[in-house]
Design a protein around this motif. Structure first.
Motif, PDB file in Angstrom:
ATOM      1  N   PHE A  62      26.285 -19.422 -16.656  1.00 27.55           N
ATOM      2  CA  PHE A  62      26.003 -19.515 -18.089  1.00 27.55           C
ATOM      3  C   PHE A  62      25.214 -18.301 -18.568  1.00 27.55           C
ATOM      4  N   THR A  63      24.266 -17.840 -17.764  1.00 28.81           N
ATOM      5  CA  THR A  63      23.487 -16.656 -18.140  1.00 28.81           C
ATOM      6  C   THR A  63      24.423 -15.477 -18.364  1.00 28.81           C
ATOM      7  N   HIS A  64      25.411 -15.308 -17.497  1.00 31.84           N
ATOM      8  CA  HIS A  64      26.388 -14.229 -17.701  1.00 31.84           C
ATOM      9  C   HIS A  64      27.165 -14.443 -18.991  1.00 31.84           C
ATOM     10  N   PHE A  65      27.634 -15.668 -19.202  1.00 25.64           N
ATOM     11  CA  PHE A  65      28.390 -15.965 -20.421  1.00 25.64           C
ATOM     12  C   PHE A  65      27.552 -15.678 -21.661  1.00 25.64           C
ATOM     13  N   TYR A  66      26.314 -16.138 -21.653  1.00 20.36           N
ATOM     14  CA  TYR A  66      25.431 -15.999 -22.800  1.00 20.36           C
ATOM     15  C   TYR A  66      25.085 -14.530 -23.062  1.00 20.36           C
ATOM     16  N   ASN A  67      24.769 -13.796 -22.013  1.00 23.48           N
ATOM     17  CA  ASN A  67      24.321 -12.407 -22.172  1.00 23.48           C
ATOM     18  C   ASN A  67      25.458 -11.406 -22.270  1.00 23.48           C
ATOM     19  N   SER A  68      26.621 -11.702 -21.666  1.00 21.90           N
ATOM     20  CA  SER A  68      27.713 -10.722 -21.643  1.00 21.90           C
ATOM     21  C   SER A  68      29.074 -11.297 -22.009  1.00 21.90           C
ATOM     22  N   GLY A  69      29.370 -12.465 -21.468  1.00 17.24           N
ATOM     23  CA  GLY A  69      30.712 -13.025 -21.612  1.00 17.24           C
ATOM     24  C   GLY A  69      31.166 -13.244 -23.042  1.00 17.24           C
ATOM     25  N   MET A  70      30.263 -13.741 -23.893  1.00 16.06           N
ATOM     26  CA  MET A  70      30.660 -13.954 -25.290  1.00 16.06           C
ATOM     27  C   MET A  70      30.985 -12.632 -25.964  1.00 16.06           C
ATOM     28  N   ALA A  71      30.176 -11.611 -25.736  1.00 16.08           N
ATOM     29  CA  ALA A  71      30.428 -10.299 -26.351  1.00 16.08           C
ATOM     30  C   ALA A  71      31.732  -9.690 -25.846  1.00 16.08           C
ATOM     31  N   GLU A  72      32.109 -10.038 -24.606  1.00 17.56           N
ATOM     32  CA  GLU A  72      33.360  -9.548 -24.022  1.00 17.56           C
ATOM     33  C   GLU A  72      34.560 -10.378 -24.459  1.00 17.56           C
ATOM     34  N   GLY A  73      34.322 -11.511 -25.105  1.00 18.69           N
ATOM     35  CA  GLY A  73      35.407 -12.385 -25.542  1.00 18.69           C
ATOM     36  C   GLY A  73      35.987 -13.228 -24.431  1.00 18.69           C
ATOM     37  N   ARG A  74      35.214 -13.466 -23.379  1.00 17.59           N
ATOM     38  CA  ARG A  74      35.708 -14.289 -22.272  1.00 17.59           C
ATOM     39  C   ARG A  74      35.801 -15.753 -22.703  1.00 17.59           C
ATOM     40  N   LYS A  75      36.789 -16.434 -22.141  1.00 15.25           N
ATOM     41  CA  LYS A  75      36.921 -17.874 -22.380  1.00 15.25           C
ATOM     42  C   LYS A  75      35.897 -18.587 -21.519  1.00 15.25           C
ATOM     43  N   GLY A  76      35.081 -19.405 -22.152  1.00 13.96           N
ATOM     44  CA  GLY A  76      34.074 -20.155 -21.421  1.00 13.96           C
ATOM     45  C   GLY A  76      34.557 -21.533 -21.006  1.00 13.96           C
ATOM     46  N   CYS A  77      35.666 -21.977 -21.600  1.00 14.99           N
ATOM     47  CA  CYS A  77      36.235 -23.283 -21.264  1.00 14.99           C
ATOM     48  C   CYS A  77      37.714 -23.272 -21.636  1.00 14.99           C
ATOM     49  N   ALA A  78      38.431 -24.264 -21.160  1.00 15.56           N
ATOM     50  CA  ALA A  78      39.875 -24.331 -21.419  1.00 15.56           C
ATOM     51  C   ALA A  78      40.192 -24.637 -22.877  1.00 15.56           C
ATOM     52  N   GLU A  79      39.273 -25.333 -23.563  1.00 13.67           N
ATOM     53  CA  GLU A  79      39.553 -25.831 -24.909  1.00 13.67           C
ATOM     54  C   GLU A  79      39.283 -24.833 -26.033  1.00 13.67           C
ATOM     55  N   PHE A  80      38.611 -23.722 -25.756  1.00 14.08           N
ATOM     56  CA  PHE A  80      38.249 -22.799 -26.837  1.00 14.08           C
ATOM     57  C   PHE A  80      38.536 -21.366 -26.428  1.00 14.08           C
ATOM     58  N   ASP A  81      39.270 -20.659 -27.292  1.00 13.81           N
ATOM     59  CA  ASP A  81      39.542 -19.233 -27.102  1.00 13.81           C
ATOM     60  C   ASP A  81      39.041 -18.498 -28.336  1.00 13.81           C
ATOM     61  N   VAL A  82      38.013 -17.704 -28.167  1.00 11.65           N
ATOM     62  CA  VAL A  82      37.384 -17.023 -29.299  1.00 11.65           C
ATOM     63  C   VAL A  82      38.358 -16.098 -30.019  1.00 11.65           C
ATOM     64  N   ASN A  83      39.299 -15.502 -29.285  1.00 11.40           N
ATOM     65  CA  ASN A  83      40.248 -14.584 -29.920  1.00 11.40           C
ATOM     66  C   ASN A  83      41.230 -15.338 -30.814  1.00 11.40           C
ATOM     67  N   VAL A  84      41.650 -16.515 -30.392  1.00 14.01           N
ATOM     68  CA  VAL A  84      42.515 -17.356 -31.227  1.00 14.01           C
ATOM     69  C   VAL A  84      41.727 -17.808 -32.457  1.00 14.01           C
ATOM     70  N   TYR A  85      40.477 -18.182 -32.246  1.00 12.45           N
ATOM     71  CA  TYR A  85      39.622 -18.632 -33.355  1.00 12.45           C
ATOM     72  C   TYR A  85      39.462 -17.513 -34.388  1.00 12.45           C
ATOM     73  N   LYS A  86      39.199 -16.326 -33.922  1.00 10.47           N
ATOM     74  CA  LYS A  86      39.027 -15.180 -34.819  1.00 10.47           C
ATOM     75  C   LYS A  86      40.325 -14.888 -35.585  1.00 10.47           C
ATOM     76  N   GLU A  87      41.454 -14.859 -34.878  1.00 13.90           N
ATOM     77  CA  GLU A  87      42.744 -14.557 -35.511  1.00 13.90           C
ATOM     78  C   GLU A  87      43.125 -15.560 -36.587  1.00 13.90           C
ATOM     79  N   ASN A  88      42.806 -16.828 -36.382  1.00 13.72           N
ATOM     80  CA  ASN A  88      43.245 -17.886 -37.277  1.00 13.72           C
ATOM     81  C   ASN A  88      42.262 -18.249 -38.381  1.00 13.72           C
ATOM     82  N   ASN A  89      41.151 -17.556 -38.452  1.00 15.75           N
ATOM     83  CA  ASN A  89      40.132 -17.861 -39.460  1.00 15.75           C
ATOM     84  C   ASN A  89      39.698 -16.569 -40.153  1.00 15.75           C
ATOM     85  N   THR A  90      40.540 -16.140 -41.088  1.00 16.60           N
ATOM     86  CA  THR A  90      40.291 -14.855 -41.739  1.00 16.60           C
ATOM     87  C   THR A  90      38.990 -14.832 -42.539  1.00 16.60           C
ATOM     88  N   ASP A  91      38.545 -15.994 -43.040  1.00 12.48           N
ATOM     89  CA  ASP A  91      37.270 -16.018 -43.753  1.00 12.48           C
ATOM     90  C   ASP A  91      36.121 -15.635 -42.819  1.00 12.48           C
TER      91      ASP A  91
END
Length: 178
Positions: free
Chosen positions: A122-151
């Motif tokens: 989690f420390t890696h995810f919190y400090n680096s993984g989120m900024a790198e756009g890594r998937k932290g779980c099977a249910e959420f993909d930050v890149n899909v979220y970003k692409e589909n929410n233009t606001d």
């Protein structure tokens, strides 16, 4: 007369929030809200007696008041908000976007570098993984979220951490594509 009414309203809001849960908080003034009674997601804060609130990017919105207060409580709260302690409570508050077993199994580089230590993952995810756009779980993909929410693209640009936080705090409840 209006000032007195506003003061009463604020007091009433604080009382309602205090009754919504047991009131126990961790060292950073935060705690889980599994039933989302606050409407703020599964984790929120009560720093220095303020109403339930979130720490966007790890910063307390009341920290400015704490800095000008010059009290020891204000200063320690500000310091904690600037560099939150990585704890199991914090990790659990990210459960909508982070599963340590998934994270470990998905990234061989972390298997070698970190191993199975859930808090270290989690420390890696919190400090680096989120900024790198890594998937932290099977249910959420930050890149899909970003692409589909233009606001959100307009509001957050390329700051991926803000997309994770938005989803955890409000996006999941809004049923946004993720």
């Amino acid at each position: 007369m209006t000032l007195s009414t506003a003061t009463t309203t604020v007091f009433t809001a604080n009382t309602i929030i205090a009754e919504a849960h047991s009131g126990r908080t961790d060292a950073n003034g935060g705690h889980r809200d599994n039933k989302n009674k606050s409407g703020l997601g599964s984790y929120h804060y009560h720093c220095n007696g303020h109403p339930a609130h979130l720490h966007t990017n790890g910063v307390c919105p009341y920290a400015v008041g704490g800095q000008t207060d010059n009290s020891s409580a204000g200063n320690s709260s500000t310091a904690a908000a600037e560099a939150p302690s990585i704890t199991y409570d914090l990790m659990n508050s990210y459960s909508r976007v982070f599963d340590p077993d998934y994270y470990y199994n998905t990234y061989p580089d972390l298997q070698t570098a970190i191993g199975t230590d859930k808090l270290a993952l989690f420390t890696h995810f919190y400090n680096s993984g989120m900024a790198e756009g890594r998937k932290g779980c099977a249910e959420f993909d930050v890149n899909v979220y970003k692409e589909n929410n233009t606001d959100l693209q307009t509001a957050f640009g390329s700051d991926l951490r803000k997309y994770y936080e938005h989803y955890m705090n409000t996006g999941w409840a809004e049923g946004r594509t993720h």
